[in-house]
Design a protein around this motif. Structure first.
Motif, PDB file in Angstrom:
ATOM      1  N   LYS A 135      -2.229 -11.149 -14.879  1.00  0.00           N
ATOM      2  CA  LYS A 135      -2.096 -12.437 -15.565  1.00  0.00           C
ATOM      3  C   LYS A 135      -2.417 -13.592 -14.622  1.00  0.00           C
ATOM      4  N   GLN A 136      -2.219 -13.344 -13.332  1.00  0.00           N
ATOM      5  CA  GLN A 136      -2.549 -14.350 -12.323  1.00  0.00           C
ATOM      6  C   GLN A 136      -4.040 -14.363 -11.994  1.00  0.00           C
ATOM      7  N   GLY A 137      -4.788 -13.420 -12.586  1.00  0.00           N
ATOM      8  CA  GLY A 137      -6.226 -13.378 -12.358  1.00  0.00           C
ATOM      9  C   GLY A 137      -6.706 -12.233 -11.490  1.00  0.00           C
ATOM     10  N   LYS A 138      -5.775 -11.378 -11.030  1.00  0.00           N
ATOM     11  CA  LYS A 138      -6.175 -10.243 -10.220  1.00  0.00           C
ATOM     12  C   LYS A 138      -6.885  -9.201 -11.085  1.00  0.00           C
ATOM     13  N   SER A 139      -7.873  -8.540 -10.505  1.00  0.00           N
ATOM     14  CA  SER A 139      -8.547  -7.456 -11.213  1.00  0.00           C
ATOM     15  C   SER A 139      -7.670  -6.216 -11.187  1.00  0.00           C
ATOM     16  N   ALA A 140      -8.065  -5.205 -11.937  1.00  0.00           N
ATOM     17  CA  ALA A 140      -7.323  -3.946 -11.932  1.00  0.00           C
ATOM     18  C   ALA A 140      -7.282  -3.363 -10.522  1.00  0.00           C
ATOM     19  N   ALA A 141      -8.421  -3.395  -9.831  1.00  0.00           N
ATOM     20  CA  ALA A 141      -8.489  -2.832  -8.486  1.00  0.00           C
ATOM     21  C   ALA A 141      -7.610  -3.607  -7.514  1.00  0.00           C
ATOM     22  N   GLU A 142      -7.647  -4.916  -7.587  1.00  0.00           N
ATOM     23  CA  GLU A 142      -6.813  -5.739  -6.704  1.00  0.00           C
ATOM     24  C   GLU A 142      -5.338  -5.510  -6.993  1.00  0.00           C
ATOM     25  N   THR A 143      -5.017  -5.387  -8.266  1.00  0.00           N
ATOM     26  CA  THR A 143      -3.628  -5.162  -8.664  1.00  0.00           C
ATOM     27  C   THR A 143      -3.109  -3.840  -8.128  1.00  0.00           C
ATOM     28  N   LEU A 144      -3.890  -2.788  -8.280  1.00  0.00           N
ATOM     29  CA  LEU A 144      -3.465  -1.473  -7.796  1.00  0.00           C
ATOM     30  C   LEU A 144      -3.266  -1.498  -6.276  1.00  0.00           C
ATOM     31  N   LYS A 145      -4.150  -2.133  -5.566  1.00  0.00           N
ATOM     32  CA  LYS A 145      -4.035  -2.195  -4.112  1.00  0.00           C
ATOM     33  C   LYS A 145      -2.741  -2.879  -3.696  1.00  0.00           C
ATOM     34  N   ILE A 146      -2.392  -3.950  -4.364  1.00  0.00           N
ATOM     35  CA  ILE A 146      -1.164  -4.682  -4.039  1.00  0.00           C
ATOM     36  C   ILE A 146       0.066  -3.832  -4.353  1.00  0.00           C
ATOM     37  N   LEU A 147       0.067  -3.178  -5.517  1.00  0.00           N
ATOM     38  CA  LEU A 147       1.222  -2.381  -5.911  1.00  0.00           C
ATOM     39  C   LEU A 147       1.477  -1.230  -4.938  1.00  0.00           C
ATOM     40  N   LEU A 148       0.412  -0.609  -4.465  1.00  0.00           N
ATOM     41  CA  LEU A 148       0.570   0.542  -3.585  1.00  0.00           C
ATOM     42  C   LEU A 148       0.839   0.142  -2.136  1.00  0.00           C
ATOM     43  N   SER A 149       0.516  -1.093  -1.786  1.00  0.00           N
ATOM     44  CA  SER A 149       0.577  -1.509  -0.383  1.00  0.00           C
ATOM     45  C   SER A 149       1.978  -1.411   0.206  1.00  0.00           C
ATOM     46  N   ASP A 150       3.007  -1.650  -0.599  1.00  0.00           N
ATOM     47  CA  ASP A 150       4.366  -1.603  -0.067  1.00  0.00           C
ATOM     48  C   ASP A 150       5.216  -0.525  -0.739  1.00  0.00           C
TER      49      ASP A 150
END
Length: 331
Positions: A90-105
């Motif tokens: 919703k903030q404008g992140k793509s699916a790929a960017e979103t997945l990377k952030i979720l898995l990062s921590d």
């Protein structure tokens, strides 16, 4: 089940013992399963559908928001991925960017399986190295299929093939075809118990209470996919009923009758659909036609006759006193 959590707590899946209490808990469902996230490029609609041998799988795996995207989080489910993933997109992140952030921590990422699809059709999927065999995923244009703890490694390829071959179907029916294909290949090695399907529009109308086109769950059933398909058929029937009511409001009685008939074809034993079809006929002066429908309805359940008496005062039945008498006395 307690033994499984104990093993995890001892770090036998390779996670650091100090962190396991935060990664694995009874509050995180073991939704070992197969699912699909998909988008219809013609309508923009987005869907997530799932089946598992786990109670109420739809309450943990399936997430979606109109104009934003859909998420499937499974294996050792991290339910926060659903809401957090949607918020990031919703903030404008793509699916790929979103997945990377979720898995990062996420210290448990190697036992996670997650698929994300954004409103532009972007897809990103992760299958952790320690998801239970057989596990894997396939991504394609506007879709991803993923599975873990499967009987064989043929499950998710069959899903991908079925989805691609059913492009002529509405999105809900198309993702159900993918689930059926998975089950035909043996599906979840444990069997089956629950299933769910969620479809949201590609664009938001800023009315979130009206932005779930399909939202169906089978929480506990011997044949959840068969029951899910039955529920979808019921929904389609009621969609025709609603379209018929809208046509009546616009005084398009030809369209209204067509929609009511379509609803009854899908649900031939639904007395309520027959009843309101008849009431509409009566209100348009076709009382004789209405009587032909109402006679078996009243015979099956006299409460419909009682209800009919209560319609004129609120303007839902606008016939003459003589015609009302005819209707109420039909045998």
């Amino acid at each position: 089940m307690k033994k499984l959590f104990l093993l995890l707590g001892l770090g036998l899946l390779g996670a650091a013992p100090a962190a396991t209490a935060q990664i694995y808990s009874p509050q995180e469902p073991l939704a070992h399963t197969y699912s699909i996230v998909a988008r219809d490029p013609k309508t923009g609609e987005m869907a997530v559908a799932v089946q598992s041998h786990w109670f109420s799988v739809g309450t943990s795996v399936s997430w979606g928001e109109a104009g934003v995207g859909v998420v499937a989080t499974q294996s050792f489910t991290n339910k926060s991925f659903g809401l957090r993933g949607l918020a990031l997109m919703k903030q404008g992140k793509s699916a790929a960017e979103t997945l990377k952030i979720l898995l990062s921590d996420d210290a448990g990422r190697e036992v996670r399986q997650v698929a994300i699809l954004d409103a532009k059709g972007g897809v990103a999927t992760h299958t952790g190295k320690k998801c239970i065999t057989y596990a894997g995923h396939i991504t394609g244009k506007d879709f991803s299929v993923q599975a873990n703890m499967m009987l064989s490694d043929k499950v998710w390829p069959a899903m991908a093939k079925a989805f691609q071959e059913k492009a002529h179907l509405p999105l809900a029916e198309r993702v159900l075809a993918a689930l059926d294909a998975a089950e035909a290949q043996g599906g979840d090695i444990r069997g089956r118990q629950s299933a769910a399907i969620l479809v949201v529009p590609g664009n938001s109308n800023k009315q979130p209470w009206n932005e779930r086109l399909v939202d169906l769950r089978v929480d506990d059933h011997e044949r959840p996919l068969k029951e899910l398909r039955r529920l979808l058929t019921v929904q389609r029937a009621y969609e025709h009923m609603n379209n018929g009511d809208l046509a009546v409001e616009k005084n398009n009685m030809t369209l209204a009758m067509k929609e009511y008939s379509a609803a009854e074809q899908l649900q031939p034993n639904n007395l309520e659909m027959q009843y309101w079809h008849a009431i509409t006929l009566a209100n348009t002066g076709k009382v004789d036609d209405a009587l032909k429908i109402l006679q078996p309805v009243f015979k099956a359940d006299n409460n419909w006759r009682i209800l009919t008496e209560r319609l004129p005062p609120v303007g839902l039945l606008t016939v003459s006193a003589a015609d009302l008498k005819r209707i109420l006395e039909v045998k």
